[in-house]
Design an enzyme around this catalytic site. Structure first.
Site, PDB file in Angstrom:
ATOM      1  CG  ASP A 107     -39.642 -13.077  18.555  1.00 10.62           C
ATOM      2  OD1 ASP A 107     -39.281 -12.087  18.797  1.00 10.62           O
ATOM      3  OD2 ASP A 107     -39.121 -13.641  19.428  1.00 10.62           O
ATOM      4  CE1 TYR A 158     -30.957 -16.905  19.112  1.00 10.92           C
ATOM      5  CE2 TYR A 158     -31.629 -14.742  20.553  1.00 10.92           C
ATOM      6  CZ  TYR A 158     -30.860 -16.146  20.044  1.00 10.92           C
ATOM      7  OH  TYR A 158     -30.122 -16.527  20.670  1.00 10.92           O
TER       8      TYR A 158
END
Lengths: 682, 682
Positions: free
Chosen positions: A299, A383
């Site tokens: 990420d 998320y």
């Protein structure tokens, strides 16, 4: 610019100045990143030591730009000299995917005939293509396509209504997007098809909650107020709070960066960490069926923890008196833009800091703690990651991360077996097992840059039960192993010895304990990397192979999965594995960096859906043998009463302690009042 | 009495009534404990199911009394029938040491000639004996004295001034006190003597802080207010908060006991735990030199977590709107007394409960959490234990324990080697290595009493990298092992598999995941018992040999180190090891109890002295496959905005969601306001 700290992020003006210079020299390009190129450590340390005499480090922009044919350019622009000091065409890499890159894909897939065909196969008529959505991910690495072409994979979803959660309607196929030509070059279609789910929506938005009985009405207000404002001072981005002092930086990759962290010990600002940040993470998913092995997002390295950060002005992300900091970035076209309130800085009550009551006479001291929280929240597609850097009055630094948001989901047929690789969290919704593994980069500066890392294991003493040396078998001790070479500084977590790691300065001993001054890493959420050695994730995420790696400091070594992460094959592994080399370099009493991989393994359950209650995770950096005593003893107590005062209550004796012990009930402004007021209920 | 819940602690009136009946029958005795004898589970469950029809359980007092010659009597008094239903002389045991028992010792040692002689040897003139103090401990077990005589060991200290911390001046010898005759029967004197330390005091009281520069003056007030009061309701001692309902008990041994814990799921109160409490702990010290092996206090079984509990009215132990509960006990003479504010019940803000932002359009929901905290603090001589039972809106129960207070210290000579068994935290002060191991007793009632415990380990999938089944090596899953027999339910922690334990009802599957409804124990601070197998501590603290034991439910099995712990030899081991027996009993789909030992290993450092900053430790009980979805979705959001509303901003569309999304900014009383108000800084 003279007013900026050398570690301050580039301003919008600086970003545009850098772009201007590059544009002049190299014409039209797409900009991937324009960020601060941090001053070299030696130069910055020298300047900080004597800001008057030494030359102030120049402001330098680190530029990543993309030209036609996915040509990648890495450059450096000296903003003081107004000139480009480095400009290179970097072959065979792909820079991270920006939010702009992500936004495009959905529009393309909706119009692509082959995607429309696949949707029809699943039962979505072509006139409903506006109800088809995708979360574009980096492709990770797919050996069929390599890294020459800049690619994304589109995880497909459907929304019956625009407000429905798409994650309840995953589609079973996965288009591959060419970012250069804006074409779908391939679609991965599973052998067994999974038609669009007929299950009713599973929503969390207010209308659906109202439908299902409405909201709770019995939660009474809880207000947190700081009538006299905050207890910290800011000089630019350097914060001063309860003896702590440090610089708060921010960039598109790591998000928050804390530098030159010191603690004032009896008048002296003692260095503790030169630089702390989250530098990388990987989220491997555990379903072996093709093409799910591609789901292992980096990420930070593939999207950017700064680029994805939330503006905290909208919601209620912090309580109390808040100070916000914005973040400045470049867009594809080379224009600068701001994310407002990217960083939240606030204080919180921290409960009891210390307490003791003497059972003889009830003489007592109770002191309440306060903490300072530097936080950001970033959204990686489904998320949310909430990152809290917490400073305590006792010299402890805590990193807390809360995971929330929505599970990544995949389609399943009624009665289909998940084979244990995932959980059916709602009819037709398969949430795959996954891990969240973060890489914390710690550049210790424990009373100076020359440090040594020790592994500490709780061990039983020698000598069997009944032996002279250990008759009752109760002997145990802290077994400390110094890491002297890089090869020795590669370690896993061991719960059975409550393993911790000390970053120590062996040149300076604690005057009482005669042990090196140190800071201890206490981290208990440390699962191993579950993808197997030699496999795709293991090769690409070298940093995650072990809980700890220690390397000699190098200005160039910030990103443990490499500078450009998307589409790396792991052959050879980039970043940390390269830096480790043959492992022979010394890490003994020198400038070292500790890389710590921690996180959790998530086996989903229906409770995590349709939106996941925040799951917290924390680790501590604690002073050990660093101070001569508890450094928080001078925090005003809520209440204190000594034995002589208790006697005094009868014979009228009062002294300095009496003044303090009643502080709790006097309207002073030194914090005691606040603590005191809790005695009568606020 | 009819108004009392069957699980309510005995009232002062009930205590005195019980004592009156015993006195009448058995004359003059010293009372060690008079506490509620909890109704048998079957009877209480039946009554709770139908309070009208079934007979209400009688109020019964559990009495421990001591007669001349340390004769111990265990009795039961039925307070409804007003008669003694059991009265036994229990041979060969010693009941716990009460605060009164502790208080006496210091007075005796000060007058004892042999103690005075030892003090003189260390350099304390006899006229200074009023400056000599001791922390009386149970003797643990000393094979030289056995258990016939009721004994205590006196850890000796000195205070130059009454307000000085005695822990800076430990004395090197250890008198043994006979509680029956009030005599010193022996003194353990080390081979090498350690004269009284000449170091200056190391104090934390206000006068000494003022001397050393005074208190911090830059901490601004932080106020927490609940203008509309608390969000919980109390019916007697049964608390109702945010869908949770449970009874708050308290006794002299365990302190807080939580019973009949349920969560309201769509109108139905679903049982989760029948009873939760801390039932025992052991604090072994790691120095093998005689007589330090005796330092391994069972703070609950040997002193009582209730008896030692603090009155929370003095200091500032909680913030916000507080509800207190008192505790009633018996004294030696048989009179009842109260500890005011023994239990603190309050709410706290819990930060973000869940959040998600859609990267496409910034549609967002952010909901702030609240938690309910049931807490007590008890003082075990030098140490303080702060116990927080925390209930969350998402169905999670959290146990947090903070360790503070003062290190147990022993004398050392200048230049003496600690041999690694302790740390010199101040000149002349040796703080020995130790562990704090707590035993949590969980009596699960997951949708009913018939439960099964599963061990869950995160495991790599079968199939090597490159194989058809696991080509990329990324397969991993949750390996679940059911415990079917007691022998199988004995397990250690394994950090390498992130081991957790599920308390499951295999008779009821989650409609979506098809997995048994369960609650998961997530505990990461789980060191092994470091004292060796076969040694003194290992024999006495059977419960601490493993992280988890599972046994079939038995009304009589509450105290895992035995009912009477002091001076047990561990031959045979009392409590849990007895109950385990040959391990053949079934724990599969029946009424079971899970015993979990957790804690930490403490290697002291100067930062922990002269008073220790609170060290936190936590574990979670989380619903898994228990609910069909996130049970906190109906907590009013701080802010919510859907995609259609974002469009709506231009075309004027509003709907129910709009009402909710603006709640944050409206003065309502359903909690949204509070959350909302954080948006403008409070």
């Amino acid at each position: 610019m003279a007013t900026l700290h050398p570690l301050d992020p580039l301003t919008t003006q600086e970003i545009e100045k850098a772009v201007g210079l590059v544009r002049k020299a190299h014409g039209s390009l797409h900009y991937n990143a324009v960020t601060l190129w941090e001053p070299r450590k030696a130069q910055l340390m020298a300047w900080l030591a004597d800001p008057e005499k030494d030359p102030r480090p120049h402001r330098v922009a680190d530029v990543v730009a993309i030209g036609k044919g996915s040509k990648v350019y890495d450059g450096l622009v000296d903003l003081n000299e107004e000139k480009i000091i480095k400009w290179e065409l970097t072959e065979d890499v792909q820079p991270l995917i920006t939010m702009e890159d992500l936004q495009i894909v959905e529009h393309v897939v909706r119009k692509d005939p082959k995607v429309i065909e696949q949707c029809e196969i699943l039962g979505i008529p072509k006139e409903d293509m506006h109800k088809v959505y995708c979360d574009p991910w980096t492709i990770g690495y797919d050996e069929r396509f390599g890294r020459k072409i800049r690619l994304q994979q589109a995880l497909m979803y459907y929304r019956p209504h625009i407000d429905d959660s798409q994650y309840t309607y995953p589609l079973d196929f996965c288009p591959i997007f060419n970012a250069d030509t804006h074409e779908i070059i391939h679609i991965d279609v599973p052998p067994v098809r999974r038609p669009l789910s007929k299950a009713p929506p599973n929503n969390y938005h207010p209308a659906s909650i109202e439908e299902k009985g409405g909201y709770r009405t019995d939660l009474k207000p809880l207000n947190i107020t700081q009538p006299e404002g905050v207890s910290f001072k800011l000089d630019g981005r350097t914060i001063d709070w309860q003896k702590w002092k440090f610089h708060v930086g921010f960039n598109y990759r790591e998000g928050i960066v804390l530098s030159n962290v010191t603690f004032n010990d009896k008048g002296e600002d003692r260095p503790i960490f030169w630089r702390i940040s989250l530098t990388e993470m990987v989220v491997p998913y555990g379903n072996p069926d093709h093409p799910h092995q591609r789901k292992h997002a980096f990420d930070l390295g593939e999207y950017g923890g700064g680029y994805m950060t939330n503006s905290l002005s909208l919601g209620c992300d912090c309580k109390g008196a808040i100070h916000y900091m914005d973040a400045a970035f470049v867009n594809k076209a080379g224009e600068s833009y701001d994310i407002k309130n990217a960083i939240c800085i606030h204080e919180e009550d921290a409960g009891i800091l210390f307490k003791h009551t003497d059972f003889r006479d009830e003489s007592v001291i109770v002191t309440r703690g306060r903490k300072l929280v530097i936080s950001q929240i970033f959204t990686a597609a489904n998320y949310e990651y909430c990152v809290y850097w917490i400073f305590h009055q006792d010299g402890t630094i805590q990193l807390e991360i809360k995971l929330t948001g929505i599970l990544n989901t995949y389609a399943m047929n009624p009665g289909e077996d998940t084979k244990g690789w995932g959980t059916e969290v709602y009819p037709g919704v398969n949430a795959h097992n996954h891990q969240h593994l973060f890489c914390l980069r710690l550049d210790p500066n424990i009373d100076g840059p020359n440090n040594t890392v020790f592994q500490t294991d709780a061990m039983r003493g020698a000598g069997e039960v009944g032996s002279a040396e250990n008759k009752y078998g109760n002997a145990f001790y802290a077994h400390k192993t110094p890491y002297k070479k890089v090869s020795e500084g590669i370690a896993d977590y061991d719960g059975s010895t409550s393993r911790t790691w000390d970053m120590a300065n062996t040149n300076k001993l604690n005057a009482y304990s005669h042990k090196p001054v140190s800071y201890k890493l206490v981290s208990r959420e440390v699962p191993p990397l579950l993808p197997k050695p030699g496999g795709l994730v293991w090769k690409r995420a070298g940093f995650a192979r072990h809980a700890v790696h220690v390397t000699p400091y190098d200005d160039e070594q910030i990103h443990p999965a490499g500078r450009h992460v998307p589409q790396t094959s792991g052959e050879p592994s980039k970043g940390l594995p390269e830096w480790i080399g043959d492992g022979s370099a010394s890490i003994d009493n020198t400038d070292v960096v500790l890389w710590h991989t921690f996180g959790l393994t998530h086996f989903p359950a229906p409770e995590d859906y349709p939106i996941m209650p925040a799951e917290p995770m924390t680790l501590l950096l604690r002073p050990r043998h660093f101070f001569l005593r508890n450094p928080a003893l001078d925090v005003p107590p809520s209440y204190a009463r000594t034995p002589s005062q208790i006697k005094g209550l009868s014979n009228g004796v009062t002294d300095a302690t009496d003044k303090m012990s009643t502080l709790a009930f006097e309207p002073t402004t030194n914090g005691a009042k606040t603590n005191g007021s809790c005695c009568n209920g606020s």
